[in-house]
Design a protein around this motif. Structure first.
Motif, PDB file in Angstrom:
ATOM      1  N   PHE A 184     -34.150   0.700  21.655  1.00 42.79           N
ATOM      2  CA  PHE A 184     -32.740   0.552  21.985  1.00 42.79           C
ATOM      3  C   PHE A 184     -32.465   0.807  23.459  1.00 42.79           C
ATOM      4  CE2 PHE A 184     -33.551   4.591  19.763  1.00 42.79           C
ATOM      5  CZ  PHE A 184     -33.367   5.486  20.796  1.00 42.79           C
ATOM      6  N   ILE A 200     -33.931  -4.225  24.508  1.00 43.07           N
ATOM      7  CA  ILE A 200     -32.904  -5.036  23.837  1.00 43.07           C
ATOM      8  C   ILE A 200     -32.899  -6.455  24.392  1.00 43.07           C
ATOM      9  CG2 ILE A 200     -30.414  -5.308  23.529  1.00 43.07           C
ATOM     10  CD1 ILE A 200     -30.196  -2.261  23.477  1.00 43.07           C
ATOM     11  N   ASN A 252     -38.133  -8.917  12.497  1.00 41.83           N
ATOM     12  CA  ASN A 252     -37.631  -7.545  12.485  1.00 41.83           C
ATOM     13  C   ASN A 252     -38.789  -6.579  12.709  1.00 41.83           C
ATOM     14  OD1 ASN A 252     -35.950  -5.323  12.149  1.00 41.83           O
ATOM     15  ND2 ASN A 252     -36.355  -5.242   9.947  1.00 41.83           N
ATOM     16  N   TYR A 291     -38.437   0.389  13.731  1.00 46.58           N
ATOM     17  CA  TYR A 291     -38.457   1.336  14.840  1.00 46.58           C
ATOM     18  C   TYR A 291     -39.764   2.132  14.905  1.00 46.58           C
ATOM     19  CZ  TYR A 291     -33.603   0.826  16.442  1.00 46.58           C
ATOM     20  OH  TYR A 291     -32.441   0.362  16.998  1.00 46.58           O
ATOM     21  N   LEU A 350     -29.816   7.222  16.469  1.00 50.56           N
ATOM     22  CA  LEU A 350     -30.409   5.892  16.625  1.00 50.56           C
ATOM     23  C   LEU A 350     -31.772   5.783  15.950  1.00 50.56           C
ATOM     24  CD1 LEU A 350     -29.521   5.186  20.366  1.00 50.56           C
ATOM     25  CD2 LEU A 350     -28.635   3.952  18.398  1.00 50.56           C
ATOM     26  N   SER A 360     -27.100   3.162  10.341  1.00 52.12           N
ATOM     27  CA  SER A 360     -27.726   1.873  10.604  1.00 52.12           C
ATOM     28  C   SER A 360     -26.682   0.774  10.765  1.00 52.12           C
ATOM     29  CB  SER A 360     -28.687   1.519   9.470  1.00 52.12           C
ATOM     30  OG  SER A 360     -29.332   0.294   9.718  1.00 52.12           O
ATOM     31  N   SER A 361     -25.607   0.855   9.976  1.00 52.69           N
ATOM     32  CA  SER A 361     -24.553  -0.164  10.076  1.00 52.69           C
ATOM     33  C   SER A 361     -23.790  -0.066  11.395  1.00 52.69           C
ATOM     34  CB  SER A 361     -23.579  -0.023   8.906  1.00 52.69           C
ATOM     35  OG  SER A 361     -22.855   1.204   8.983  1.00 52.69           O
ATOM     36  N   ASN A 393     -25.168   0.666  14.226  1.00 49.09           N
ATOM     37  CA  ASN A 393     -26.145   0.189  15.212  1.00 49.09           C
ATOM     38  C   ASN A 393     -25.889   0.780  16.599  1.00 49.09           C
ATOM     39  OD1 ASN A 393     -24.391  -1.700  16.731  1.00 49.09           O
ATOM     40  ND2 ASN A 393     -24.509  -2.999  14.913  1.00 49.09           N
ATOM     41  N   ILE A 394     -26.573   0.300  17.587  1.00 52.59           N
ATOM     42  CA  ILE A 394     -26.529   0.924  18.906  1.00 52.59           C
ATOM     43  C   ILE A 394     -25.146   0.840  19.547  1.00 52.59           C
ATOM     44  CG2 ILE A 394     -27.365  -1.178  20.056  1.00 52.59           C
ATOM     45  CD1 ILE A 394     -28.769   0.683  22.071  1.00 52.59           C
TER      46      ILE A 394
END
Length: 355
Positions: A67, A72, A85, A88, A154, A170-171, A173-174
């Motif tokens: 991230f 990114i 995908n 991490y 994160l 997770s939903s 996100n960054i």
């Protein structure tokens, strides 16, 4: 050499946390202080190596967390080429091994191959006392705690996805987590002053030149790979018969050498936008693992330190008044060769094992 190893560790940790610029400025100031107090000439090969390593180690450590800004950007190019995908934990394992090995190899080359004289490089008592007097204040403690929580928010969904609350993180996100962190830091006040001021953050600390470059680069990349333009189809028809005869591993190595050389004279993000959407799927067509290919291109494009025009970080190295100009070129070439060898010898087998 123990002190030098310690400086590399500090540089790596700060780069990992996204504070590579802080690492560079902090360590450069420390190196010059030590050199002056220990009567080491500023234009000493050891000082040149330390100037170089502070930049390169922190930069390569910044590639480890998925991230971080450049990760990114390059993952965006991967999504354009072949939506894959990368979990991490696997991302961090692969990138961590490559970056740590590169740092160790850099240290060993300086000590045993270049045989730099570090006999006088030690912390003088005066400097030790000065460091001991520095204390962390409340504002810094609070910022550190929030930073740790931010990184945990994160990372944890990728490592313990089944724990309650991880799906929510997770939903977010960054983008969501970053917005929350910035808002929290702007509302918390210590001694009547907010931890951060959002107006200063957005005007002084956002990499607007990078964002503007991406605003131009992504449409160009889309145009290049568009079926209507026919550019990539033509290139694919021309290149595929050639690379099919040379084999998968030679193709991956040659691709690294080619982009590693080109990125010394042009912008790495532009090269990534042009070649990742083309070379990564081509690797898959040859029977290779596209994720490994992406990692190899990602790391080699982030190793632009040979010429002053290679990258902003490289310009800092070559522009440092205490850097021996010849050594800047030598160490830049050595670093590029080292990371290509590490990616070839260790990266490919490791990638095949974990991806």
């Amino acid at each position: 050499w123990s002190l030098i190893a310690g400086t590399l560790i500090v540089s790596y940790i700060l780069g990992l946390l996204g504070a590579s610029m802080a690492a560079i400025l902090l360590l450069w100031a420390t190196f010059t202080r030590i050199a002056d107090l220990c009567n080491i000439p500023r234009k000493d090969p050891l000082i040149s190596f330390l100037i170089f390593s502070a930049v390169t180690v922190s930069t390569i450590a910044g590639c480890v967390l998925p991230f971080q800004a450049y990760a990114i950007v390059y993952l965006g190019f991967l999504d354009q080429a072949a939506p894959l995908n990368i979990p991490y934990n696997q991302f961090i394992l692969f990138a961590g091994v490559v970056s740590i090995l590169t740092t160790i190899v850099l240290f060993l080359l300086a000590k045993f191959v270049f045989k730099l004289d570090a006999s006088r490089f030690a912390l003088p008592e005066e400097l030790v006392k000065e460091f001991d007097q520095k204390k962390i204040n409340k504002k810094q403690k609070c910022a550190l705690i929030i930073t740790i929580i931010y990184f945990a928010a994160l990372l944890l969904p990728g490592f313990i996805p089944n724990v309650p609350g991880m799906k929510f993180l997770s939903s977010l996100n960054i983008i969501g987590i970053t917005i929350i962190a910035l808002l929290v830091m702007s509302f918390i006040k210590i001694d009547g002053e907010a931890l951060i001021q959002l107006n200063k953050i957005f005007t002084k600390h956002v990499q607007w030149p990078l964002i503007m470059l991406l605003a131009v680069t992504f449409p160009i990349a889309d145009a290049l790979k568009s079926a209507d333009s026919g550019i990539m189809v033509t290139v694919n028809q021309f290149i595929l018969p050639i690379v099919s005869n040379m084999g998968l591993i030679p193709f991956m190595i040659i691709s690294m050498i080619m982009l590693g050389s080109l990125t010394q004279v042009t912008h790495n993000i532009v090269l990534g936008a042009m070649f990742i959407p083309f070379l990564v799927p081509l690797c898959g067509q040859l029977g290779g693992n596209p994720i490994i290919m992406w990692f190899m291109l990602y790391f080699v494009l982030q190793s632009a330190f040979v010429t002053p025009a290679a990258s902003f970080q490289s310009a800092m190295i070559h522009g440092n008044q205490d850097m021996i100009k010849k050594d800047a070129y030598i160490w830049g070439i050595v670093f590029l060769i080292a990371i290509i060898l590490i990616l070839t010898i260790v990266g490919i087998p490791l990638g095949n094992l974990i991806f």
